[in-house]
Design an enzyme around this catalytic site. Structure first.
Site, short mmCIF file in Angstrom:
data_model
loop_
_atom_site.label_atom_id
_atom_site.label_comp_id
_atom_site.label_asym_id
_atom_site.label_seq_id
_atom_site.Cartn_x
_atom_site.Cartn_y
_atom_site.Cartn_z
CB SER A 151 58.13 52.08 61.02
OG SER A 151 57.38 51.77 59.86
CE1 TYR A 163 62.68 51.33 58.28
CE2 TYR A 163 60.39 50.60 58.22
CZ TYR A 163 61.32 51.62 58.36
OH TYR A 163 60.91 52.90 58.58
N1 NAD Z 1 59.39 58.34 55.59
C1 NAD Z 1 58.49 57.49 56.09
O1 NAD Z 1 57.41 57.27 55.53
C2 NAD Z 1 58.74 56.79 57.39
C3 NAD Z 1 57.73 55.96 57.90
C4 NAD Z 1 57.95 55.31 59.10
C5 NAD Z 1 59.14 55.49 59.77
N2 NAD Z 1 60.10 56.29 59.25
C6 NAD Z 1 61.34 56.43 60.01
O2 NAD Z 1 61.63 57.80 60.21
C7 NAD Z 1 63.04 58.00 60.22
C8 NAD Z 1 63.43 59.05 59.21
O3 NAD Z 1 62.99 58.61 57.93
P1 NAD Z 1 63.13 59.53 56.64
O4 NAD Z 1 62.03 59.18 55.74
O5 NAD Z 1 63.35 60.95 57.03
O6 NAD Z 1 64.48 58.92 56.01
P2 NAD Z 1 65.64 59.62 55.17
O7 NAD Z 1 66.35 58.51 54.47
O8 NAD Z 1 65.11 60.76 54.36
O9 NAD Z 1 66.59 60.21 56.33
C9 NAD Z 1 67.29 59.35 57.18
C10 NAD Z 1 68.51 60.08 57.70
O10 NAD Z 1 69.24 59.16 58.54
C11 NAD Z 1 70.60 59.30 58.24
N3 NAD Z 1 71.34 58.07 58.54
C12 NAD Z 1 71.24 56.88 57.87
N4 NAD Z 1 72.13 56.02 58.39
C13 NAD Z 1 72.78 56.66 59.40
C14 NAD Z 1 73.81 56.28 60.29
N5 NAD Z 1 74.36 55.06 60.24
N6 NAD Z 1 74.22 57.19 61.20
C15 NAD Z 1 73.69 58.43 61.23
N7 NAD Z 1 72.73 58.85 60.41
C16 NAD Z 1 72.29 57.97 59.49
C17 NAD Z 1 70.65 59.59 56.75
O11 NAD Z 1 71.89 60.15 56.35
C18 NAD Z 1 69.47 60.53 56.59
O12 NAD Z 1 69.85 61.88 56.78
C19 NAD Z 1 63.66 56.63 59.96
O13 NAD Z 1 63.99 56.02 61.19
C20 NAD Z 1 62.54 55.87 59.29
O14 NAD Z 1 62.67 54.47 59.46
C21 NAD Z 1 59.94 56.93 58.07
#
Ligand code: NAD
Length: 253
Positions: A151, A163
Protein backbone atom coordinates in the site's frame (compact mmCIF):
# COMPACT_ATOMS: atom_id res chain seq x y z
CA UNK A 1 4.79 -16.48 -17.60
CA UNK A 2 1.93 -17.63 -19.78
CA UNK A 3 -1.27 -16.94 -17.84
CA UNK A 4 -3.40 -19.29 -19.93
CA UNK A 5 -3.76 -22.64 -18.03
CA UNK A 6 -1.52 -21.44 -15.19
CA UNK A 7 -2.66 -22.24 -11.66
CA UNK A 8 -2.85 -19.00 -9.68
CA UNK A 9 -3.79 -18.71 -5.98
CA UNK A 10 -5.35 -15.43 -4.86
CA UNK A 11 -5.89 -14.61 -1.18
CA UNK A 12 -8.65 -12.17 -0.32
CA UNK A 13 -10.47 -13.36 -3.45
CA UNK A 14 -13.87 -13.05 -1.76
CA UNK A 15 -14.38 -9.41 -2.68
CA UNK A 16 -12.75 -6.12 -3.62
CA UNK A 17 -9.40 -6.09 -5.37
CA UNK A 18 -8.86 -9.84 -4.91
CA UNK A 19 -12.13 -10.63 -6.65
CA UNK A 20 -11.32 -8.23 -9.51
CA UNK A 21 -7.90 -9.84 -9.99
CA UNK A 22 -9.55 -13.28 -9.99
CA UNK A 23 -12.14 -12.26 -12.60
CA UNK A 24 -9.50 -10.74 -14.84
CA UNK A 25 -7.07 -13.67 -14.67
CA UNK A 26 -9.92 -16.16 -15.21
CA UNK A 27 -10.78 -14.29 -18.40
CA UNK A 28 -7.14 -14.83 -19.49
CA UNK A 29 -7.51 -18.61 -19.05
CA UNK A 30 -5.90 -19.06 -15.61
CA UNK A 31 -7.06 -21.81 -13.26
CA UNK A 32 -7.68 -20.11 -9.94
CA UNK A 33 -7.38 -21.16 -6.31
CA UNK A 34 -9.70 -18.65 -4.63
CA UNK A 35 -8.71 -18.20 -0.98
CA UNK A 36 -10.62 -16.18 1.62
CA UNK A 37 -11.86 -16.41 5.20
CA UNK A 38 -15.41 -15.57 4.08
CA UNK A 39 -17.14 -18.52 2.38
CA UNK A 40 -20.25 -16.61 1.25
CA UNK A 41 -18.17 -13.98 -0.55
CA UNK A 42 -15.94 -16.64 -2.11
CA UNK A 43 -19.00 -18.40 -3.47
CA UNK A 44 -20.08 -15.18 -5.20
CA UNK A 45 -16.63 -14.83 -6.82
CA UNK A 46 -16.72 -18.50 -7.82
CA UNK A 47 -20.20 -18.21 -9.35
CA UNK A 48 -19.23 -15.11 -11.34
CA UNK A 49 -16.14 -16.82 -12.74
CA UNK A 50 -17.98 -20.04 -13.59
CA UNK A 51 -20.79 -18.08 -15.29
CA UNK A 52 -18.13 -16.84 -17.75
CA UNK A 53 -16.75 -20.38 -18.25
CA UNK A 54 -13.71 -19.65 -16.05
CA UNK A 55 -11.97 -22.34 -14.00
CA UNK A 56 -11.58 -22.08 -10.24
CA UNK A 57 -11.68 -23.92 -6.94
CA UNK A 58 -12.61 -22.40 -3.62
CA UNK A 59 -10.62 -22.64 -0.36
CA UNK A 60 -11.94 -21.18 2.89
CA UNK A 61 -8.91 -20.21 4.97
CA UNK A 62 -7.81 -17.71 7.58
CA UNK A 63 -4.42 -16.64 6.23
CA UNK A 64 -3.24 -15.78 9.75
CA UNK A 65 -3.50 -19.43 10.84
CA UNK A 66 -0.46 -21.57 10.09
CA UNK A 67 -2.39 -24.85 10.20
CA UNK A 68 -5.14 -23.52 7.91
CA UNK A 69 -2.64 -22.11 5.41
CA UNK A 70 -0.63 -25.35 5.34
CA UNK A 71 -3.79 -27.40 4.82
CA UNK A 72 -5.03 -25.01 2.13
CA UNK A 73 -1.88 -25.15 0.03
CA UNK A 74 -1.76 -28.94 0.39
CA UNK A 75 -5.36 -29.00 -0.88
CA UNK A 76 -4.45 -26.68 -3.78
CA UNK A 77 -1.73 -29.15 -4.81
CA UNK A 78 -4.09 -32.10 -4.46
CA UNK A 79 -6.97 -30.50 -6.38
CA UNK A 80 -5.13 -28.41 -8.98
CA UNK A 81 -1.85 -30.31 -9.30
CA UNK A 82 0.60 -27.40 -9.39
CA UNK A 83 0.99 -23.76 -8.44
CA UNK A 84 2.45 -21.20 -10.83
CA UNK A 85 1.60 -17.97 -9.06
CA UNK A 86 0.34 -16.52 -5.79
CA UNK A 87 -1.24 -13.11 -5.27
CA UNK A 88 -1.18 -12.11 -1.58
CA UNK A 89 -4.14 -9.74 -1.44
CA UNK A 90 -6.00 -10.56 1.82
CA UNK A 91 -5.84 -7.60 4.16
CA UNK A 92 -7.66 -5.69 6.86
CA UNK A 93 -7.70 -2.19 8.35
CA UNK A 94 -8.13 -1.36 12.06
CA UNK A 95 -7.24 2.34 12.00
CA UNK A 96 -6.62 4.40 15.10
CA UNK A 97 -4.18 6.88 16.57
CA UNK A 98 -1.26 5.60 18.60
CA UNK A 99 -2.45 7.79 21.48
CA UNK A 100 -5.22 10.34 21.97
CA UNK A 101 -4.54 13.02 24.54
CA UNK A 102 -6.94 15.82 25.45
CA UNK A 103 -5.97 18.64 27.78
CA UNK A 104 -3.02 16.65 29.04
CA UNK A 105 -5.12 13.54 29.78
CA UNK A 106 -4.60 10.25 27.94
CA UNK A 107 -8.01 9.42 26.42
CA UNK A 108 -7.19 6.41 24.31
CA UNK A 109 -4.35 4.34 22.94
CA UNK A 110 -4.05 1.76 20.19
CA UNK A 111 -4.55 -1.58 21.90
CA UNK A 112 -2.18 -4.46 21.39
CA UNK A 113 -5.13 -6.43 19.97
CA UNK A 114 -5.76 -3.70 17.37
CA UNK A 115 -2.08 -3.72 16.41
CA UNK A 116 -1.79 -7.51 16.36
CA UNK A 117 -4.96 -8.20 14.34
CA UNK A 118 -3.61 -6.21 11.38
CA UNK A 119 -0.07 -7.57 11.66
CA UNK A 120 -1.48 -11.13 11.84
CA UNK A 121 -3.56 -10.91 8.66
CA UNK A 122 -1.54 -8.52 6.51
CA UNK A 123 2.02 -9.45 7.41
CA UNK A 124 1.94 -12.94 8.97
CA UNK A 125 -0.71 -14.01 6.44
CA UNK A 126 1.52 -12.90 3.57
CA UNK A 127 4.51 -14.67 5.16
CA UNK A 128 2.61 -17.95 5.64
CA UNK A 129 1.02 -18.01 2.18
CA UNK A 130 4.28 -16.90 0.57
CA UNK A 131 6.18 -19.67 2.36
CA UNK A 132 3.70 -22.40 1.41
CA UNK A 133 3.26 -21.07 -2.12
CA UNK A 134 7.02 -20.81 -2.70
CA UNK A 135 7.49 -24.37 -1.42
CA UNK A 136 4.96 -25.70 -3.94
CA UNK A 137 6.49 -23.71 -6.81
CA UNK A 138 10.05 -24.77 -5.92
CA UNK A 139 9.06 -28.42 -5.51
CA UNK A 140 7.21 -28.31 -8.84
CA UNK A 141 10.45 -27.16 -10.48
CA UNK A 142 8.66 -24.89 -12.97
CA UNK A 143 9.29 -21.62 -11.10
CA UNK A 144 6.58 -19.06 -10.53
CA UNK A 145 5.57 -15.55 -9.55
CA UNK A 146 4.52 -14.16 -6.15
CA UNK A 147 2.88 -10.73 -5.93
CA UNK A 148 2.38 -9.02 -2.55
CA UNK A 149 -0.22 -6.28 -2.38
CA UNK A 150 1.31 -3.57 -0.20
CA UNK A 151 0.00 0.00 0.00
CA UNK A 152 1.00 3.61 -0.39
CA UNK A 153 0.66 3.63 3.42
CA UNK A 154 3.86 1.60 3.73
CA UNK A 155 5.75 4.91 3.86
CA UNK A 156 3.81 5.81 7.03
CA UNK A 157 0.38 7.33 7.49
CA UNK A 158 -1.39 9.04 10.34
CA UNK A 159 -3.84 6.76 12.16
CA UNK A 160 -2.35 3.64 10.62
CA UNK A 161 0.56 2.46 12.83
CA UNK A 162 -0.54 -1.15 12.45
CA UNK A 163 -1.48 -1.03 8.75
CA UNK A 164 1.53 1.01 7.62
CA UNK A 165 3.93 -1.29 9.48
CA UNK A 166 2.29 -4.38 7.99
CA UNK A 167 2.48 -2.97 4.46
CA UNK A 168 6.12 -1.92 4.89
CA UNK A 169 6.72 -5.49 6.02
CA UNK A 170 5.18 -7.08 2.94
CA UNK A 171 7.17 -4.67 0.74
CA UNK A 172 10.42 -5.78 2.39
CA UNK A 173 9.45 -9.42 1.81
CA UNK A 174 9.28 -8.64 -1.92
CA UNK A 175 12.99 -7.81 -2.02
CA UNK A 176 14.00 -10.55 0.40
CA UNK A 177 12.08 -13.28 -1.41
CA UNK A 178 13.11 -12.09 -4.87
CA UNK A 179 16.72 -12.58 -3.81
CA UNK A 180 16.15 -15.87 -1.99
CA UNK A 181 13.83 -17.50 -4.49
CA UNK A 182 15.48 -16.55 -7.79
CA UNK A 183 17.43 -19.82 -7.57
CA UNK A 184 14.06 -21.60 -7.88
CA UNK A 185 13.03 -19.44 -10.86
CA UNK A 186 10.47 -17.66 -8.69
CA UNK A 187 9.99 -13.93 -9.29
CA UNK A 188 8.54 -11.75 -6.54
CA UNK A 189 6.92 -8.37 -7.07
CA UNK A 190 4.81 -5.94 -5.07
CA UNK A 191 2.11 -3.46 -5.93
CA UNK A 192 1.53 -0.41 -3.74
CA UNK A 193 -1.99 0.80 -4.55
CA UNK A 194 -3.06 4.30 -3.63
CA UNK A 195 -6.79 4.62 -2.94
CA UNK A 196 -9.17 2.28 -4.73
CA UNK A 197 -12.96 2.17 -4.47
CA UNK A 198 -13.70 -1.06 -2.57
CA UNK A 199 -15.59 -2.12 0.56
CA UNK A 200 -12.36 -1.49 2.49
CA UNK A 201 -12.20 2.17 1.52
CA UNK A 202 -16.00 2.53 1.84
CA UNK A 203 -15.37 2.06 5.57
CA UNK A 204 -13.14 5.17 5.65
CA UNK A 205 -14.57 8.33 7.21
CA UNK A 206 -16.21 10.46 4.43
CA UNK A 207 -14.12 13.52 5.34
CA UNK A 208 -10.91 11.48 5.16
CA UNK A 209 -12.03 10.07 1.79
CA UNK A 210 -12.84 13.54 0.42
CA UNK A 211 -9.44 14.86 1.53
CA UNK A 212 -7.78 11.85 -0.05
CA UNK A 213 -9.57 12.25 -3.39
CA UNK A 214 -8.63 15.93 -3.58
CA UNK A 215 -5.01 15.00 -3.05
CA UNK A 216 -4.83 12.49 -5.91
CA UNK A 217 -3.12 14.20 -8.88
CA UNK A 218 -5.12 12.30 -11.52
CA UNK A 219 -8.31 13.32 -9.65
CA UNK A 220 -10.02 9.95 -9.20
CA UNK A 221 -9.84 6.83 -7.07
CA UNK A 222 -8.23 3.82 -8.69
CA UNK A 223 -10.41 1.15 -10.29
CA UNK A 224 -10.01 -2.50 -9.38
CA UNK A 225 -9.66 -3.38 -13.08
CA UNK A 226 -6.55 -1.17 -13.25
CA UNK A 227 -4.96 -3.17 -10.44
CA UNK A 228 -5.89 -6.43 -12.17
CA UNK A 229 -4.21 -5.17 -15.37
CA UNK A 230 -1.05 -4.44 -13.37
CA UNK A 231 -1.06 -7.99 -12.00
CA UNK A 232 -1.34 -9.30 -15.56
CA UNK A 233 1.58 -7.10 -16.66
CA UNK A 234 3.78 -8.43 -13.83
CA UNK A 235 2.90 -12.05 -14.56
CA UNK A 236 3.65 -11.64 -18.26
CA UNK A 237 7.01 -9.84 -17.94
CA UNK A 238 9.73 -12.31 -16.92
CA UNK A 239 12.29 -9.58 -16.20
CA UNK A 240 10.33 -7.98 -13.37
CA UNK A 241 11.42 -9.04 -9.88
CA UNK A 242 12.23 -7.57 -6.47
CA UNK A 243 10.44 -4.27 -7.12
CA UNK A 244 7.31 -2.41 -6.17
CA UNK A 245 4.94 -0.89 -8.72
CA UNK A 246 3.30 2.26 -7.38
CA UNK A 247 -0.28 2.33 -8.64
CA UNK A 248 -1.57 5.50 -7.05
CA UNK A 249 -2.42 8.14 -9.66
CA UNK A 250 0.62 10.12 -8.57
CA UNK A 251 -0.48 10.35 -4.92
CA UNK A 252 2.81 9.29 -3.33
CA UNK A 253 5.06 12.20 -2.58
N1 NAD B 1 -8.77 -0.53 -1.45
C1 NAD B 1 -7.68 0.24 -1.41
O1 NAD B 1 -7.73 1.45 -1.65
C2 NAD B 1 -6.34 -0.35 -1.09
C3 NAD B 1 -5.22 0.49 -1.13
C4 NAD B 1 -3.98 -0.04 -0.83
C5 NAD B 1 -3.86 -1.38 -0.54
N2 NAD B 1 -4.96 -2.17 -0.50
C6 NAD B 1 -4.76 -3.57 -0.16
O2 NAD B 1 -5.36 -4.39 -1.15
C7 NAD B 1 -5.85 -5.59 -0.55
C8 NAD B 1 -7.31 -5.77 -0.89
O3 NAD B 1 -8.02 -4.64 -0.41
P1 NAD B 1 -9.58 -4.44 -0.68
O4 NAD B 1 -9.82 -2.99 -0.74
O5 NAD B 1 -10.02 -5.32 -1.80
O6 NAD B 1 -10.17 -4.98 0.70
P2 NAD B 1 -11.55 -5.73 1.02
O7 NAD B 1 -11.78 -5.56 2.48
O8 NAD B 1 -12.62 -5.33 0.07
O9 NAD B 1 -11.16 -7.28 0.73
C9 NAD B 1 -10.23 -7.94 1.54
C10 NAD B 1 -10.52 -9.43 1.47
O10 NAD B 1 -9.59 -10.09 2.34
C11 NAD B 1 -10.30 -11.07 3.05
N3 NAD B 1 -9.65 -11.36 4.34
C12 NAD B 1 -9.59 -10.53 5.42
N4 NAD B 1 -8.99 -11.18 6.43
C13 NAD B 1 -8.67 -12.42 5.98
C14 NAD B 1 -8.04 -13.54 6.57
N5 NAD B 1 -7.63 -13.52 7.85
N6 NAD B 1 -7.86 -14.64 5.82
C15 NAD B 1 -8.30 -14.68 4.54
N7 NAD B 1 -8.90 -13.67 3.93
C16 NAD B 1 -9.10 -12.54 4.66
C17 NAD B 1 -11.68 -10.47 3.28
O11 NAD B 1 -12.63 -11.47 3.62
C18 NAD B 1 -11.93 -9.80 1.95
O12 NAD B 1 -12.55 -10.68 1.03
C19 NAD B 1 -5.57 -5.46 0.94
O13 NAD B 1 -4.35 -6.11 1.25
C20 NAD B 1 -5.42 -3.97 1.14
O14 NAD B 1 -4.63 -3.66 2.26
C21 NAD B 1 -6.20 -1.69 -0.76
Amino acid sequence: MDINHSVIAITGAGRGLGRAIAQHLASQGAVLALIDVNRADLEVTEAEIRSRDGHCALFVCNVASETEVEATFAAVKEQLGALHSLINCAGILRDGMLIKVKEGELQEKMSLAQWQAVIDVNLTGTFLCGREGAALMAQGGQGGVIINISSIARAGNIGQSNYAASKAGVASLVVTWARELARHKIRVMGIAPGVFATDMTAAMKPEAMARMQQAIPVGTLGEAAQLAQTVQFILANDYLSGRMIELDGGLRI
